[in-house]
Design a protein around this motif. Structure first.
Motif, PDB file in Angstrom:
ATOM      1  N   TYR A 132       0.827  -1.201   0.000  1.00 17.74           N
ATOM      2  CA  TYR A 132       0.000   0.000   0.000  1.00 17.74           C
ATOM      3  C   TYR A 132       0.861   1.251   0.000  1.00 17.74           C
ATOM      4  O   TYR A 132       2.078   1.179   0.244  1.00 17.74           O
ATOM      5  CB  TYR A 132      -0.929   0.023   1.227  1.00 17.74           C
ATOM      6  CG  TYR A 132      -0.228   0.023   2.570  1.00 17.74           C
ATOM      7  CD1 TYR A 132       0.015   1.209   3.261  1.00 17.74           C
ATOM      8  CD2 TYR A 132       0.202  -1.178   3.140  1.00 17.74           C
ATOM      9  CE1 TYR A 132       0.653   1.206   4.494  1.00 17.74           C
ATOM     10  CE2 TYR A 132       0.833  -1.193   4.376  1.00 17.74           C
ATOM     11  CZ  TYR A 132       1.063  -0.005   5.053  1.00 17.74           C
ATOM     12  OH  TYR A 132       1.712  -0.022   6.263  1.00 17.74           O
ATOM     13  N   TYR A 133       0.223   2.373  -0.321  1.00 12.60           N
ATOM     14  CA  TYR A 133       0.921   3.647  -0.384  1.00 12.60           C
ATOM     15  C   TYR A 133       0.823   4.364   0.954  1.00 12.60           C
ATOM     16  O   TYR A 133      -0.270   4.574   1.484  1.00 12.60           O
ATOM     17  CB  TYR A 133       0.311   4.506  -1.494  1.00 12.60           C
ATOM     18  CG  TYR A 133       0.873   5.906  -1.589  1.00 12.60           C
ATOM     19  CD1 TYR A 133       2.216   6.126  -1.852  1.00 12.60           C
ATOM     20  CD2 TYR A 133       0.045   7.013  -1.439  1.00 12.60           C
ATOM     21  CE1 TYR A 133       2.733   7.402  -1.958  1.00 12.60           C
ATOM     22  CE2 TYR A 133       0.545   8.311  -1.553  1.00 12.60           C
ATOM     23  CZ  TYR A 133       1.893   8.497  -1.801  1.00 12.60           C
ATOM     24  OH  TYR A 133       2.400   9.771  -1.906  1.00 12.60           O
ATOM     25  N   ASP A 134       1.968   4.736   1.510  1.00 12.11           N
ATOM     26  CA  ASP A 134       2.060   5.511   2.737  1.00 12.11           C
ATOM     27  C   ASP A 134       2.173   6.974   2.321  1.00 12.11           C
ATOM     28  O   ASP A 134       3.253   7.449   1.969  1.00 12.11           O
ATOM     29  CB  ASP A 134       3.291   5.061   3.537  1.00 12.11           C
ATOM     30  CG  ASP A 134       3.556   5.913   4.770  1.00 12.11           C
ATOM     31  OD1 ASP A 134       2.903   6.956   4.949  1.00 12.11           O
ATOM     32  OD2 ASP A 134       4.452   5.538   5.549  1.00 12.11           O
ATOM     33  N   SER A 135       1.039   7.684   2.340  1.00  8.74           N
ATOM     34  CA  SER A 135       1.028   9.054   1.823  1.00  8.74           C
ATOM     35  C   SER A 135       1.771  10.030   2.733  1.00  8.74           C
ATOM     36  O   SER A 135       2.234  11.076   2.276  1.00  8.74           O
ATOM     37  CB  SER A 135      -0.417   9.529   1.619  1.00  8.74           C
ATOM     38  OG  SER A 135      -1.137   9.495   2.823  1.00  8.74           O
ATOM     39  N   THR A 136       1.908   9.708   4.010  1.00 10.09           N
ATOM     40  CA  THR A 136       2.638  10.591   4.920  1.00 10.09           C
ATOM     41  C   THR A 136       4.120  10.645   4.558  1.00 10.09           C
ATOM     42  O   THR A 136       4.732  11.706   4.520  1.00 10.09           O
ATOM     43  CB  THR A 136       2.489  10.123   6.375  1.00 10.09           C
ATOM     44  OG1 THR A 136       1.122  10.197   6.753  1.00 10.09           O
ATOM     45  CG2 THR A 136       3.317  10.999   7.324  1.00 10.09           C
ATOM     46  N   ASN A 137       4.695   9.490   4.245  1.00  6.06           N
ATOM     47  CA  ASN A 137       6.122   9.425   3.938  1.00  6.06           C
ATOM     48  C   ASN A 137       6.422   9.269   2.451  1.00  6.06           C
ATOM     49  O   ASN A 137       7.581   9.334   2.046  1.00  6.06           O
ATOM     50  CB  ASN A 137       6.748   8.252   4.699  1.00  6.06           C
ATOM     51  CG  ASN A 137       6.639   8.422   6.205  1.00  6.06           C
ATOM     52  OD1 ASN A 137       7.228   9.323   6.775  1.00  6.06           O
ATOM     53  ND2 ASN A 137       5.869   7.557   6.846  1.00  6.06           N
ATOM     54  N   GLY A 138       5.378   9.049   1.644  1.00  2.00           N
ATOM     55  CA  GLY A 138       5.577   8.866   0.217  1.00  2.00           C
ATOM     56  C   GLY A 138       6.253   7.547  -0.119  1.00  2.00           C
ATOM     57  O   GLY A 138       7.012   7.462  -1.081  1.00  2.00           O
ATOM     58  N   SER A 189      11.519   3.481  -0.535  1.00  2.00           N
ATOM     59  CA  SER A 189      11.224   4.824  -0.022  1.00  2.00           C
ATOM     60  C   SER A 189      11.941   5.904  -0.823  1.00  2.00           C
ATOM     61  O   SER A 189      12.099   7.026  -0.348  1.00  2.00           O
ATOM     62  CB  SER A 189      11.636   4.922   1.453  1.00  2.00           C
ATOM     63  OG  SER A 189      13.022   4.654   1.602  1.00  2.00           O
ATOM     64  N   ILE A 190      12.358   5.558  -2.032  1.00  2.00           N
ATOM     65  CA  ILE A 190      13.076   6.516  -2.874  1.00  2.00           C
ATOM     66  C   ILE A 190      12.073   7.382  -3.621  1.00  2.00           C
ATOM     67  O   ILE A 190      11.380   6.905  -4.526  1.00  2.00           O
ATOM     68  CB  ILE A 190      13.996   5.785  -3.865  1.00  2.00           C
ATOM     69  CG1 ILE A 190      15.012   4.928  -3.108  1.00  2.00           C
ATOM     70  CG2 ILE A 190      14.705   6.776  -4.778  1.00  2.00           C
ATOM     71  CD1 ILE A 190      15.845   4.034  -3.989  1.00  2.00           C
ATOM     72  N   GLY A 191      11.977   8.648  -3.252  1.00  2.21           N
ATOM     73  CA  GLY A 191      11.038   9.551  -3.893  1.00  2.21           C
ATOM     74  C   GLY A 191       9.613   9.339  -3.394  1.00  2.21           C
ATOM     75  O   GLY A 191       9.381   8.742  -2.337  1.00  2.21           O
ATOM     76  N   ASN A 192       8.664   9.834  -4.163  1.00  3.26           N
ATOM     77  CA  ASN A 192       7.242   9.666  -3.853  1.00  3.26           C
ATOM     78  C   ASN A 192       6.769   8.468  -4.657  1.00  3.26           C
ATOM     79  O   ASN A 192       6.584   8.550  -5.867  1.00  3.26           O
ATOM     80  CB  ASN A 192       6.479  10.932  -4.242  1.00  3.26           C
ATOM     81  CG  ASN A 192       5.053  10.920  -3.734  1.00  3.26           C
ATOM     82  OD1 ASN A 192       4.631   9.995  -3.047  1.00  3.26           O
ATOM     83  ND2 ASN A 192       4.305  11.949  -4.072  1.00  3.26           N
ATOM     84  N   ILE A 193       6.535   7.361  -3.991  1.00  8.47           N
ATOM     85  CA  ILE A 193       6.448   6.091  -4.705  1.00  8.47           C
ATOM     86  C   ILE A 193       5.393   5.171  -4.101  1.00  8.47           C
ATOM     87  O   ILE A 193       5.104   5.259  -2.903  1.00  8.47           O
ATOM     88  CB  ILE A 193       7.844   5.423  -4.682  1.00  8.47           C
ATOM     89  CG1 ILE A 193       8.031   4.438  -5.819  1.00  8.47           C
ATOM     90  CG2 ILE A 193       8.155   4.817  -3.340  1.00  8.47           C
ATOM     91  CD1 ILE A 193       9.484   4.189  -6.137  1.00  8.47           C
ATOM     92  N   GLY A 194       4.795   4.320  -4.937  1.00 12.85           N
ATOM     93  CA  GLY A 194       3.838   3.335  -4.435  1.00 12.85           C
ATOM     94  C   GLY A 194       2.398   3.578  -4.812  1.00 12.85           C
ATOM     95  O   GLY A 194       1.513   2.841  -4.373  1.00 12.85           O
ATOM     96  N   TRP A 195       2.137   4.567  -5.645  1.00 11.84           N
ATOM     97  CA  TRP A 195       0.760   4.856  -6.054  1.00 11.84           C
ATOM     98  C   TRP A 195       0.206   3.703  -6.891  1.00 11.84           C
ATOM     99  O   TRP A 195       0.923   3.051  -7.632  1.00 11.84           O
ATOM    100  CB  TRP A 195       0.724   6.132  -6.880  1.00 11.84           C
ATOM    101  CG  TRP A 195       1.017   7.396  -6.123  1.00 11.84           C
ATOM    102  CD1 TRP A 195       1.987   7.578  -5.183  1.00 11.84           C
ATOM    103  CD2 TRP A 195       0.367   8.652  -6.259  1.00 11.84           C
ATOM    104  NE1 TRP A 195       1.986   8.873  -4.735  1.00 11.84           N
ATOM    105  CE2 TRP A 195       0.995   9.556  -5.372  1.00 11.84           C
ATOM    106  CE3 TRP A 195      -0.677   9.115  -7.054  1.00 11.84           C
ATOM    107  CZ2 TRP A 195       0.599  10.887  -5.260  1.00 11.84           C
ATOM    108  CZ3 TRP A 195      -1.068  10.451  -6.938  1.00 11.84           C
ATOM    109  CH2 TRP A 195      -0.447  11.319  -6.048  1.00 11.84           C
ATOM    110  N   HIS A 225       3.151   2.667  -9.385  1.00  7.84           N
ATOM    111  CA  HIS A 225       3.556   3.874 -10.098  1.00  7.84           C
ATOM    112  C   HIS A 225       4.541   4.675  -9.250  1.00  7.84           C
ATOM    113  O   HIS A 225       4.293   4.952  -8.074  1.00  7.84           O
ATOM    114  CB  HIS A 225       2.322   4.733 -10.407  1.00  7.84           C
ATOM    115  CG  HIS A 225       2.628   6.044 -11.051  1.00  7.84           C
ATOM    116  ND1 HIS A 225       3.230   6.160 -12.288  1.00  7.84           N
ATOM    117  CD2 HIS A 225       2.411   7.319 -10.624  1.00  7.84           C
ATOM    118  CE1 HIS A 225       3.371   7.434 -12.594  1.00  7.84           C
ATOM    119  NE2 HIS A 225       2.884   8.155 -11.609  1.00  7.84           N
ATOM    120  N   ASP A 226       5.647   5.035  -9.860  1.00  8.86           N
ATOM    121  CA  ASP A 226       6.650   5.912  -9.261  1.00  8.86           C
ATOM    122  C   ASP A 226       6.323   7.321  -9.727  1.00  8.86           C
ATOM    123  O   ASP A 226       6.646   7.704 -10.852  1.00  8.86           O
ATOM    124  CB  ASP A 226       8.039   5.470  -9.734  1.00  8.86           C
ATOM    125  CG  ASP A 226       9.150   6.424  -9.317  1.00  8.86           C
ATOM    126  OD1 ASP A 226       8.861   7.505  -8.778  1.00  8.86           O
ATOM    127  OD2 ASP A 226      10.327   6.089  -9.576  1.00  8.86           O
TER     128      ASP A 226
END
Length: 215
Positions: A1-7, A26-32, A49-50
Motif C-alpha cells: 500500500y501507499y504511505d502518503s505521509t512518507n511517500g 522509499s526513494i522519492g514519492n512512490i507506491g501509487w 507507479h513511481d
C-alpha cells in the motif's frame, strides 16, 4: 500500500498472530496505484507507479529483500496498474499511459519486459483490471474516459478484440475482472448514471452481457 505521509510503498503480511509491516521502497514519492500478486514460487510481487519519475515499477521479494525493476519509463506511465501471472508463470501488468492517454500491457518473458498498446482511441485505460482466461490469454476490463464506457479487451494470441460492455451513463469506474468456473468473464464496477455530479453510484456486475445493479 501507499504511505502518503512518507511517500513510501509498504507491504503488510499476517503471520498467523500479528501483521508485520515493512517498507518496500522509499526513494522519492512512490507506491501509487499498487497491485499485489504472488508468483508461482510463492513470493510476493507488486506493480506500482513511481510518481517522482513517472514510471511503472515492479518489486519482487527474493526471500531476503525487495528488488525493484523499472518496467516502462517512456513518458508518464504506470497509473491504474493491475498485476497478474499468466499460465507461463510470468508477470503481466495492465496500466494507463498518461502521456498518450492509452491503455497498455507489459509482459515479462523471463528476461525483459515488453510493453504494447492495447487501446489508443481517445482517453482510455484510466482504470484497469487484468486477468488471464482459461485459455491462458490475457483479458483487461477498463474504463474508456472519452465515452464514459466500460470496456473489455481480450487477446487471442495474435490480436486484441475490444468490446464495449456498458455505454449508458458514466460507466466503468474501478473495474474488477475475474473468470468464473464456467470460463466466462465477469466484471464488477461502479456506475454513476447520467448525472454530471458523481453521486449515488451503483455497484454493478456484468456477465455475458447481463447487468445487475445494487445501490
Amino acid at each position: 500500500y501507499y504511505d502518503s505521509t512518507n511517500g513510501d510503498l509498504k507491504f503488510a503480511r499476517f503471520n498467523g498472530s500479528i501483521w508485520a509491516v515493512s517498507t518496500v521502497t522509499s526513494i522519492g514519492n512512490i507506491g501509487w496505484y499498487c497491485s499485489l500478486a504472488f508468483s508461482p514460487d510463492g513470493m510476493p510481487t507488486i506493480a506500482y507507479h513511481d510518481s517522482t519519475n513517472g514510471d511503472l515499477k515492479f518489486a519482487t521479494h527474493n526471500g531476503v529483500g525487495w528488488i525493484v525493476y523499472t518496467v516502462d519509463s517512456a513518458g508518464i506511465v504506470g497509473t491504474h496498474c493491475s498485476l497478474a501471472y499468466g499460465a507461463d508463470g510470468q508477470p503481466a501488468i495492465s496500466y494507463h499511459d498518461s502521456t498518450n492517454a492509452d491503455l497498455k500491457i507489459a509482459r515479462f518473458n523471463g528476461n525483459a519486459w515488453t510493453a504494447t498498446t492495447v487501446d489508443s482511441t481517445g482517453t482510455t485505460g484510466t482504470a484497469s483490471s487484468l486477468a488471464f482466461g482459461p485459455d491462458g490469454m490475457p483479458a483487461i476490463a477498463y474504463r474508456d474516459s472519452t465515452n464514459e464506457d466500460l470496456r473489455l479487451a481480450r487477446h487471442d494470441g495474435t490480436t486484441w478484440t475490444l468490446t464495449t460492455i456498458e455505454s449508458s451513463g458514466k460507466a466503468g469506474y474501478y473495474p474488477s475482472l475475474s473468470f468464473g468456473p464456467d470460463g466466462q468473464p465477469a466484471i464488477a464496477s461502479i456506475h454513476y448514471g447520467t448525472s454530471p455530479i458523481l453521486a449515488n453510484g451503483n455497484l454493478k456486475i456484468a456477465r455475458q452481457g447481463i447487468f445487475k445493479s445494487t445501490p
